[in-house]
Design a protein around this motif. Structure first.
Motif, PDB file in Angstrom:
ATOM      1  N   ARG A  23       0.842  -1.196   0.000  1.00 21.08           N
ATOM      2  CA  ARG A  23       0.000   0.000   0.000  1.00 21.08           C
ATOM      3  C   ARG A  23       0.879   1.249   0.000  1.00 21.08           C
ATOM      4  N   GLU A  24       0.430   2.244  -0.731  1.00 19.40           N
ATOM      5  CA  GLU A  24       1.157   3.512  -0.759  1.00 19.40           C
ATOM      6  C   GLU A  24       0.294   4.591  -0.127  1.00 19.40           C
ATOM      7  N   GLU A  25       0.965   5.564   0.435  1.00 20.57           N
ATOM      8  CA  GLU A  25       0.222   6.671   1.035  1.00 20.57           C
ATOM      9  C   GLU A  25      -0.486   7.469  -0.055  1.00 20.57           C
ATOM     10  N   ALA A  26      -1.697   7.892   0.251  1.00 22.81           N
ATOM     11  CA  ALA A  26      -2.406   8.751  -0.696  1.00 22.81           C
ATOM     12  C   ALA A  26      -1.698  10.105  -0.754  1.00 22.81           C
ATOM     13  N   PRO A  27      -1.824  10.803  -1.868  1.00 20.70           N
ATOM     14  CA  PRO A  27      -1.165  12.116  -1.968  1.00 20.70           C
ATOM     15  C   PRO A  27      -1.619  13.066  -0.862  1.00 20.70           C
ATOM     16  N   GLY A  35      -3.200  15.960   1.164  1.00 18.41           N
ATOM     17  CA  GLY A  35      -4.440  16.719   0.945  1.00 18.41           C
ATOM     18  C   GLY A  35      -5.548  15.892   0.339  1.00 18.41           C
ATOM     19  N   PHE A  36      -5.375  14.568   0.373  1.00 21.70           N
ATOM     20  CA  PHE A  36      -6.403  13.698  -0.232  1.00 21.70           C
ATOM     21  C   PHE A  36      -7.742  13.847   0.494  1.00 21.70           C
ATOM     22  N   THR A  37      -7.679  13.722   1.826  1.00 22.69           N
ATOM     23  CA  THR A  37      -8.919  13.813   2.615  1.00 22.69           C
ATOM     24  C   THR A  37      -9.587  15.163   2.418  1.00 22.69           C
ATOM     25  N   GLU A  38      -8.753  16.219   2.447  1.00 26.83           N
ATOM     26  CA  GLU A  38      -9.305  17.570   2.282  1.00 26.83           C
ATOM     27  C   GLU A  38      -9.954  17.700   0.899  1.00 26.83           C
ATOM     28  N   GLY A  39      -9.333  17.059  -0.079  1.00 23.02           N
ATOM     29  CA  GLY A  39      -9.884  17.085  -1.437  1.00 23.02           C
ATOM     30  C   GLY A  39     -11.249  16.424  -1.495  1.00 23.02           C
ATOM     31  N   VAL A  40     -11.362  15.261  -0.806  1.00 24.96           N
ATOM     32  CA  VAL A  40     -12.652  14.554  -0.781  1.00 24.96           C
ATOM     33  C   VAL A  40     -13.701  15.425  -0.102  1.00 24.96           C
ATOM     34  N   LEU A  41     -13.307  16.020   1.047  1.00 32.12           N
ATOM     35  CA  LEU A  41     -14.276  16.830   1.796  1.00 32.12           C
ATOM     36  C   LEU A  41     -14.685  18.064   1.013  1.00 32.12           C
ATOM     37  N   ARG A  50     -14.755  18.305  -2.263  1.00 38.93           N
ATOM     38  CA  ARG A  50     -15.659  17.882  -3.339  1.00 38.93           C
ATOM     39  C   ARG A  50     -17.046  17.551  -2.778  1.00 38.93           C
ATOM     40  N   LEU A  51     -17.024  17.068  -1.531  1.00 40.40           N
ATOM     41  CA  LEU A  51     -18.290  16.700  -0.891  1.00 40.40           C
ATOM     42  C   LEU A  51     -19.153  17.931  -0.631  1.00 40.40           C
ATOM     43  N   ALA A  92     -20.904  17.932  -6.092  1.00 38.78           N
ATOM     44  CA  ALA A  92     -21.005  16.617  -5.463  1.00 38.78           C
ATOM     45  C   ALA A  92     -22.438  16.258  -5.106  1.00 38.78           C
ATOM     46  N   VAL A 135     -12.224   8.470   5.772  1.00 43.96           N
ATOM     47  CA  VAL A 135     -11.404   8.684   4.569  1.00 43.96           C
ATOM     48  C   VAL A 135      -9.926   8.487   4.914  1.00 43.96           C
ATOM     49  N   TYR A 172      -6.549   4.258  -2.602  1.00 46.92           N
ATOM     50  CA  TYR A 172      -5.645   4.895  -3.563  1.00 46.92           C
ATOM     51  C   TYR A 172      -4.672   3.866  -4.147  1.00 46.92           C
ATOM     52  N   SER A 173      -4.119   2.998  -3.287  1.00 50.12           N
ATOM     53  CA  SER A 173      -3.148   2.001  -3.766  1.00 50.12           C
ATOM     54  C   SER A 173      -3.792   1.011  -4.722  1.00 50.12           C
ATOM     55  N   GLN A 188     -11.012   9.360  -4.946  1.00 52.99           N
ATOM     56  CA  GLN A 188     -11.873  10.405  -4.362  1.00 52.99           C
ATOM     57  C   GLN A 188     -13.338  10.174  -4.743  1.00 52.99           C
ATOM     58  N   LEU A 225     -16.656   9.693  -2.409  1.00 56.66           N
ATOM     59  CA  LEU A 225     -17.896  10.479  -2.569  1.00 56.66           C
ATOM     60  C   LEU A 225     -19.089   9.541  -2.690  1.00 56.66           C
TER      61      LEU A 225
END
Lengths: 112, 186
Positions: free
Chosen positions: A14-18, A20-26, A28-29, A34, B30, B38-39, B56, B60
């Protein structure tokens, strides 16, 4: 486990998500994109209303045709009854006339 | 994750897996699962921006369906399922994400050995060269450590088919690894 499987496990960790990923989802939410646009609901409401109207129209038309057929059948029955009544009346009058003249009525008179 | 992770988890983790998600903050959810989602999409699509976007979108969609998911285990299963199906759909639909051509991939400059990031990158290229179905099964097997039965449930396929895909995928990888990596071959 062979070396290929070991290498696969190593490569597919598993790799770390980029960042600001969570902030990006929120973000968009909470963005209007959305959420379902009001016109989507409007479209569904319109489709539902039209479907209901179509259903009511079909039902009304079916009922109207059924009533018309009933009226037609009723008129035919009444006509048949009237004709039957007339025939009966005619027969009754004929029978009454024949009876009032007596048993000899209608027979030729013997003058000799 | 399912049985594998549950078996490995401590008491606290097992409790956490059964806590209703409705009471938890969506942001925590999340953060907890973003790496997995993501992976998965990254290893299947091999396109970081597309993987991030897809992940993402998965969250959603999760937000819209959260009320139907009772536990964290359901959430994990649901996320894996949605991510895999969306990734496969994207590969099949998109003409701009062709499978990686091994012949055009750059050769490593130094000999490979186990644990080498370059070897891992070569393996990821090999995995990306597999057809979408085989690739997804391999990623679920070796990234998520899932058993064929669990993979079958996620992909809505018979276990026999998943085993066949896994077998075929590994055979293809072994053959390609022999040609392009050499040292990985068992």
């Amino acid at each position: 486990m062979n070396r290929l499987e070991e290498a696969l496990r190593d490569a597919l960790r598993r790799e770390e998500a980029p960042g600001g990923f969570t902030e990006g989802v929120l973000a968009r939410l909470s963005s209007p994109a959305a959420r379902p646009a009001p016109w989507v609901w409007l479209r569904w409401a319109l489709v539902t209303t039209l479907s209901l109207l179509l259903l009511v129209a079909v039902q009304y038309n079916t009922e109207r045709r059924r009533r018309a057929e009933g009226e037609r059948a009723k008129a035919q029955v009444l006509t048949a009854l009237r004709i039957t009544a007339e025939k009966l009346e005619y027969t009754r009058e004929k029978t009454t006339r024949a009876t009032s003249r007596g048993p000899a009525a209608g027979r030729p008179v013997n003058t000799i | 994750m399912g049985g594998f992770r549950l078996a490995a988890a401590g008491t606290g983790e097992v409790e956490a897996l059964t806590v209703p998600v409705a009471r938890r903050e969506f942001a925590d959810l999340v953060r907890e699962h973003q790496s997995m989602v993501y992976s998965l999409s990254l290893h299947i699509l091999r396109d970081p921006p597309a993987a991030e976007e897809l992940a993402q979108e998965g969250f959603l969609q999760l937000h819209r369906n959260l009320s139907g998911l009772k536990t964290d285990a359901h959430v994990v299963h649901w996320l894996r399922k949605v991510t895999c199906h969306r990734s496969i759909d994207r590969i099949r639909r998109s003409k701009s994400h062709p499978e990686v051509n091994l012949a055009s991939a750059p050769e490593p400059a130094v000999p490979c050995y186990r644990g080498d990031p370059m070897l891992s990158e070569r393996i990821r290229i090999l995995v990306a060269s597999l057809p979408a179905d085989l690739r997804t099964v391999v990623v679920l097997r070796y990234q998520e450590e899932l058993e064929p039965a669990e993979i079958a449930e996620i992909l809505s396929q018979p276990v026999r088919k998943v085993k066949a895909h896994l077998h075929k995928g590994l055979a293809l990888l072994r053959e390609k690894a022999k040609r392009f990596v050499g040292e990985v071959e068992s």
